[in-house]
Scaffold this motif. Structure first.
Motif, PDB file in Angstrom:
ATOM      1  N   LEU A 188       0.805  -1.206   0.000  1.00 36.53           N
ATOM      2  CA  LEU A 188       0.000   0.000   0.000  1.00 36.53           C
ATOM      3  C   LEU A 188       0.839   1.257   0.000  1.00 36.53           C
ATOM      4  O   LEU A 188       0.307   2.370  -0.018  1.00 36.53           O
ATOM      5  CB  LEU A 188      -0.916   0.010   1.229  1.00 36.53           C
ATOM      6  CG  LEU A 188      -2.025  -1.037   1.207  1.00 36.53           C
ATOM      7  CD1 LEU A 188      -2.753  -1.047   2.532  1.00 36.53           C
ATOM      8  CD2 LEU A 188      -2.994  -0.763   0.081  1.00 36.53           C
ATOM      9  N   ASP A 227     -15.068   8.602  -2.918  1.00 35.54           N
ATOM     10  CA  ASP A 227     -14.377   8.079  -4.090  1.00 35.54           C
ATOM     11  C   ASP A 227     -13.533   9.139  -4.783  1.00 35.54           C
ATOM     12  O   ASP A 227     -13.041   8.930  -5.892  1.00 35.54           O
ATOM     13  CB  ASP A 227     -15.388   7.500  -5.084  1.00 35.54           C
ATOM     14  CG  ASP A 227     -16.409   8.531  -5.562  1.00 35.54           C
ATOM     15  OD1 ASP A 227     -16.481   9.634  -4.978  1.00 35.54           O
ATOM     16  OD2 ASP A 227     -17.144   8.231  -6.526  1.00 35.54           O
ATOM     17  N   THR A 235     -10.455   0.575  -2.055  1.00 34.95           N
ATOM     18  CA  THR A 235      -9.655   1.283  -3.054  1.00 34.95           C
ATOM     19  C   THR A 235     -10.028   2.755  -3.170  1.00 34.95           C
ATOM     20  O   THR A 235      -9.394   3.492  -3.924  1.00 34.95           O
ATOM     21  CB  THR A 235      -9.814   0.616  -4.433  1.00 34.95           C
ATOM     22  OG1 THR A 235     -11.214   0.552  -4.766  1.00 34.95           O
ATOM     23  CG2 THR A 235      -9.231  -0.794  -4.415  1.00 34.95           C
ATOM     24  N   ASP A 236     -11.041   3.206  -2.441  1.00 33.13           N
ATOM     25  CA  ASP A 236     -11.461   4.608  -2.507  1.00 33.13           C
ATOM     26  C   ASP A 236     -10.446   5.516  -1.825  1.00 33.13           C
ATOM     27  O   ASP A 236      -9.821   5.117  -0.824  1.00 33.13           O
ATOM     28  CB  ASP A 236     -12.807   4.803  -1.809  1.00 33.13           C
ATOM     29  CG  ASP A 236     -13.986   4.352  -2.653  1.00 33.13           C
ATOM     30  OD1 ASP A 236     -13.804   4.171  -3.870  1.00 33.13           O
ATOM     31  OD2 ASP A 236     -15.087   4.195  -2.089  1.00 33.13           O
ATOM     32  N   TYR A 296      -8.065   5.675   2.158  1.00 32.21           N
ATOM     33  CA  TYR A 296      -6.684   6.060   2.439  1.00 32.21           C
ATOM     34  C   TYR A 296      -6.607   7.131   3.527  1.00 32.21           C
ATOM     35  O   TYR A 296      -5.591   7.242   4.224  1.00 32.21           O
ATOM     36  CB  TYR A 296      -5.995   6.523   1.156  1.00 32.21           C
ATOM     37  CG  TYR A 296      -5.611   5.362   0.278  1.00 32.21           C
ATOM     38  CD1 TYR A 296      -4.392   4.714   0.445  1.00 32.21           C
ATOM     39  CD2 TYR A 296      -6.478   4.890  -0.697  1.00 32.21           C
ATOM     40  CE1 TYR A 296      -4.048   3.628  -0.339  1.00 32.21           C
ATOM     41  CE2 TYR A 296      -6.148   3.798  -1.481  1.00 32.21           C
ATOM     42  CZ  TYR A 296      -4.927   3.171  -1.299  1.00 32.21           C
ATOM     43  OH  TYR A 296      -4.586   2.077  -2.069  1.00 32.21           O
ATOM     44  N   TYR A 342      -0.305  11.149   0.921  1.00 29.31           N
ATOM     45  CA  TYR A 342      -1.343  10.645   0.027  1.00 29.31           C
ATOM     46  C   TYR A 342      -1.947  11.828  -0.718  1.00 29.31           C
ATOM     47  O   TYR A 342      -2.331  12.835  -0.103  1.00 29.31           O
ATOM     48  CB  TYR A 342      -2.450   9.915   0.785  1.00 29.31           C
ATOM     49  CG  TYR A 342      -3.525   9.390  -0.136  1.00 29.31           C
ATOM     50  CD1 TYR A 342      -3.295   8.260  -0.922  1.00 29.31           C
ATOM     51  CD2 TYR A 342      -4.744  10.038  -0.263  1.00 29.31           C
ATOM     52  CE1 TYR A 342      -4.252   7.780  -1.792  1.00 29.31           C
ATOM     53  CE2 TYR A 342      -5.719   9.566  -1.131  1.00 29.31           C
ATOM     54  CZ  TYR A 342      -5.474   8.439  -1.899  1.00 29.31           C
ATOM     55  OH  TYR A 342      -6.419   7.979  -2.778  1.00 29.31           O
ATOM     56  N   ASP A 379      -0.682   9.913  -6.761  1.00 30.55           N
ATOM     57  CA  ASP A 379      -0.940   8.479  -6.817  1.00 30.55           C
ATOM     58  C   ASP A 379      -2.098   8.183  -5.882  1.00 30.55           C
ATOM     59  O   ASP A 379      -1.924   8.103  -4.657  1.00 30.55           O
ATOM     60  CB  ASP A 379       0.305   7.689  -6.398  1.00 30.55           C
ATOM     61  CG  ASP A 379       0.137   6.182  -6.607  1.00 30.55           C
ATOM     62  OD1 ASP A 379      -1.003   5.748  -6.852  1.00 30.55           O
ATOM     63  OD2 ASP A 379       1.138   5.463  -6.538  1.00 30.55           O
ATOM     64  N   LEU A 380      -3.314   8.026  -6.433  1.00 28.55           N
ATOM     65  CA  LEU A 380      -4.500   7.766  -5.616  1.00 28.55           C
ATOM     66  C   LEU A 380      -4.590   6.312  -5.168  1.00 28.55           C
ATOM     67  O   LEU A 380      -5.529   5.952  -4.451  1.00 28.55           O
ATOM     68  CB  LEU A 380      -5.765   8.146  -6.388  1.00 28.55           C
ATOM     69  CG  LEU A 380      -5.953   9.647  -6.650  1.00 28.55           C
ATOM     70  CD1 LEU A 380      -7.210   9.884  -7.484  1.00 28.55           C
ATOM     71  CD2 LEU A 380      -6.015  10.429  -5.343  1.00 28.55           C
ATOM     72  N   GLY A 381      -3.625   5.500  -5.542  1.00 31.19           N
ATOM     73  CA  GLY A 381      -3.640   4.094  -5.161  1.00 31.19           C
ATOM     74  C   GLY A 381      -2.575   3.721  -4.160  1.00 31.19           C
ATOM     75  O   GLY A 381      -2.325   2.534  -3.935  1.00 31.19           O
ATOM     76  N   ALA A 382      -1.923   4.709  -3.536  1.00 27.62           N
ATOM     77  CA  ALA A 382      -0.847   4.379  -2.603  1.00 27.62           C
ATOM     78  C   ALA A 382      -0.545   5.550  -1.688  1.00 27.62           C
ATOM     79  O   ALA A 382      -0.745   6.716  -2.050  1.00 27.62           O
ATOM     80  CB  ALA A 382       0.421   3.994  -3.360  1.00 27.62           C
TER      81      ALA A 382
END
Length: 633
Positions: A9, A386, A418-419, A423, A498, A502-505
């Motif tokens: 993550l 989201d 994943t939203d 995070y 965050y 990078d919205l995924g990590a």
């Protein structure tokens, strides 16, 4: 130096944006942290959810789960059946095993999550119903053949309206009577199954859900408007039944739906009226707290209300246009800011509410009318989870909950794992992918402009590290100084970010130097940044100088992270694979099984503030990267 964190993550690297990036770099507001000021524990209960993905819940160490909502108002534990109310054609639904109260409680207790269980209080619960269509319902076509709408999957169940006017139902069509004794039986049943709260069973029971809305959500059985006396009488009777069945359990209420129920009964509507005048002019929350206190006083001082709970939803749309996004971020101020006037219908253009400062007002009323009661918000959601905007708002909210001393919070409408909103939780509960968390002792954190750059700070009890959460709510990269007082450490600050890059990590950035109690950093536009300052003491890092498979040579650097000199040090670690030290220099080194302890040799024990020294060793076995623990001596 850029550090790579080995977790799925957390992205590998992060470079501070410069003037060449798309966002403009702007001087931001000054930030200040004082570790010795405004200290109080942060309740782990603020990181709760009403549901959500089990793997995500486990990842963030979810603290509390609430079993509630409109359906819980008519839940019958004896037949596992609830009524959907106005949410969906007033239908009786038989819960599958996972969604029974026993299934929910067992699942959460098994995962170390404290469940909050809602007990019915309206006077009715669902009677027996088929487990598939056609369902038993509150407005059956057999009684009311003409209605405005019928369930397309169950044409016998209608919406209880004809030409827009409400029909008068027969409660017995869908429900059976259930008084406070029924609630006591429900608690006794759960105690028999899971033990008392003191034995690890259900710790908290909620007095129904949004009761002032019964005349709307459950109008088939409770069309009457709820008054002060009905809410107060049913509340004390049900609380007494709960406490009789489990004296160690806590009681939570009244769990109102929003501003109107916060201040007024159903009889009065959304402001002071005849019902309030008949009860000393107190608003509904004030009187509710006083009524519970009076009941306690009349029963030997035993507490019957442990948590004062209200739901909070910002009165904004779910849009994600620039105007809605800006309002979403501003509206978080309604939780605490004595200068912020609501911009919604409950502000000057509506019922003309004064600044809400919701949590602070809850605490003020408690202090006046029922001292010692805890605070809870068991439903809230700012929306746009989201989107990065929703994540910024959620990070701000969790910071406010901790700083303001809220005791319990459970989000309704949980983010997907994943939203971006998920995070925001991870930044507080698993920022490095290895379970590391924001501190649990809140300390003073201030910003010269909280609306642009919000800051929250906390010390972590487990290792005394200082954690500082910074939320940049603007479209600019903001460069701001952070001053840190009352913290004797000179070690570099770890940085985790965050944001839109990078919205995924969560990205592990390069460490930031701490000089004379100051950290300078650039906070990217629309981002959440966590700085982790090492505790006052020392740290150690290992560098392998040579590895030939059957043996290796390494150097360990010891760094004094304090602002003052230390006289000696000790470094300990545990080998992961049977390695054995065969030689060492500049340290007295001993090994017992896999455990190794290295201590200074006198002349290299004294290290000035921010300084360091090294020692080395040779060992059998392949090189490894054990976790080094450094302690001053």
């Amino acid at each position: 130096m850029t550090v790579v964190v080995p977790a799925s993550l957390v992205a590998a690297t992060f470079t501070v944006q410069t003037a060449t990036s798309a966002a403009a770099v702007t001087d931001g507001p000054a930030l200040a942290v004082d570790v010795s000021a405004a200290r109080h524990a942060i309740s782990p209960g603020i990181y709760g959810l009403n549901g959500g993905d089990p793997a995500f819940n486990a990842e963030i160490g979810q603290s509390v789960a609430r079993w509630g909502g409109n359906a819980a108002s008519r839940y019958n534990f004896k037949n596992h059946t609830y009524n959907t109310g106005s949410d969906w054609f007033f239908e009786n639904i038989v819960a599958d095993e996972a969604h029974t109260v026993e299934g929910m409680v067992g699942s959460n207790l098994g995962r170390g999550i404290k469940p909050v269980v809602t007990v019915p209080m309206s006077g009715w619960v669902a009677k027996d119903s088929p487990s598939s269509h056609p369902f038993t319902c509150g407005f059956p076509a057999t009684r009311f053949p003409r209605q405005d709408r019928f369930d397309e999957w169950d044409p016998n169940c209608g919406n209880g309206q004809l030409d827009g006017k409400t029909l008068a139902a027969v409660p017995e069509d869908s429900s059976i009577r259930a008084d406070a004794a029924f609630a006591g039986e429900m608690v006794t049943h759960l105690v028999d199954r899971f033990g008392t709260a003191a034995q690890g069973g259900v710790p908290i029971y909620e007095l129904d859900n949004e009761p002032v809305l019964w005349a709307s959500t459950h109008r088939d059985v409770h069309p009457e408007l709820v008054s002060y006396d009905e809410l107060g009488g049913k509340g004390t009777a049900t609380a007494a039944a709960i406490k009789a069945a489990d004296p160690s359990a806590a009681v939570l209420g009244p769990s109102g739906w929003g501003y109107c129920e916060w201040v007024a009964s159903g009889v009065d509507g959304c402001g002071p009226g005849a019902d309030a005048a008949a009860h000393g002019g107190l608003n509904l929350s004030q009187w509710y707290l006083k009524n519970m206190k009076d009941y306690s006083d009349a029963h030997g001082g035993k507490r019957y209300l442990d948590y004062f709970d209200q739901h909070f939803y910002p009165q904004i749309s779910g849009d994600k246009n620039p105007e809605a996004n800006a309002l979403r971020l501003r509206s978080v101020r309604s939780l605490w800011d004595p200068t912020y006037v609501e911009e919604s219908w409950i502000g000057p253009g509506g019922v003309n509410a004064p600044p809400l400062q919701f949590i602070r007002t809850m605490k003020q009323w408690i202090a006046q009318y029922n001292p010692g009661t805890k605070t809870a918000i068991t439903e809230y959601n700012w929306g746009a989870l989201d989107d990065i905007n929703g994540a910024l708002a959620q990070a701000d909210i969790l910071g406010v909950f901790g700083r303001e001393g809220l005791d319990l919070a459970t989000m309704w409408g949980e983010p997907k794992p994943t939203d971006p909103g998920a995070y925001a939780f991870r930044m507080y509960r698993n920022y490095d992918g290895a379970g590391s968390r924001f501190g649990d002792v809140s300390v003073s954190g201030t910003s010269a402009d909280q609306g642009r750059l919000a800051v929250y700070a906390a010390e972590r009890s487990s290792d005394k590290a200082l954690t500082v959460m910074v939320v940049n709510k603007t479209a600019d990269d903001l460069t701001s100084p952070l001053s840190v007082a009352g913290f004797d450490s000179a070690g570099a600050a770890q940085r985790f970010t965050y944001g839109t890059t990078d919205l995924g990590a969560i990205v592990r950035g390069s460490d930031l130097p701490v000089s004379n109690g100051r950290v300078d950093a650039t906070y990217p536009a629309n981002s959440i940044t966590l700085l982790v300052l090492p505790p006052a003491g020392c740290s150690a890092s290992l560098q392998v100088n040579g590895d030939w498979g059957s043996g290796h040579v390494a150097t360990v650097t010891v760094t004094n992270n304090r602002a003052t000199a230390m006289k000696g040090w000790r470094v300990a670690w545990t080998w992961p694979g049977g390695q054995q030290v065969t030689n060492s220099w500049n340290a007295t080194l001993t090994q017992n099984a896999a455990g190794v302890v290295a201590a200074d040799v006198g002349w290299n024990g004294s290290i000035g503030a921010g300084g360091g020294t090294t020692f080395g060793f040779q060992a059998n076995g392949a090189a490894a990267a054990p976790r080094l623990i450094c302690s001053p001596t």
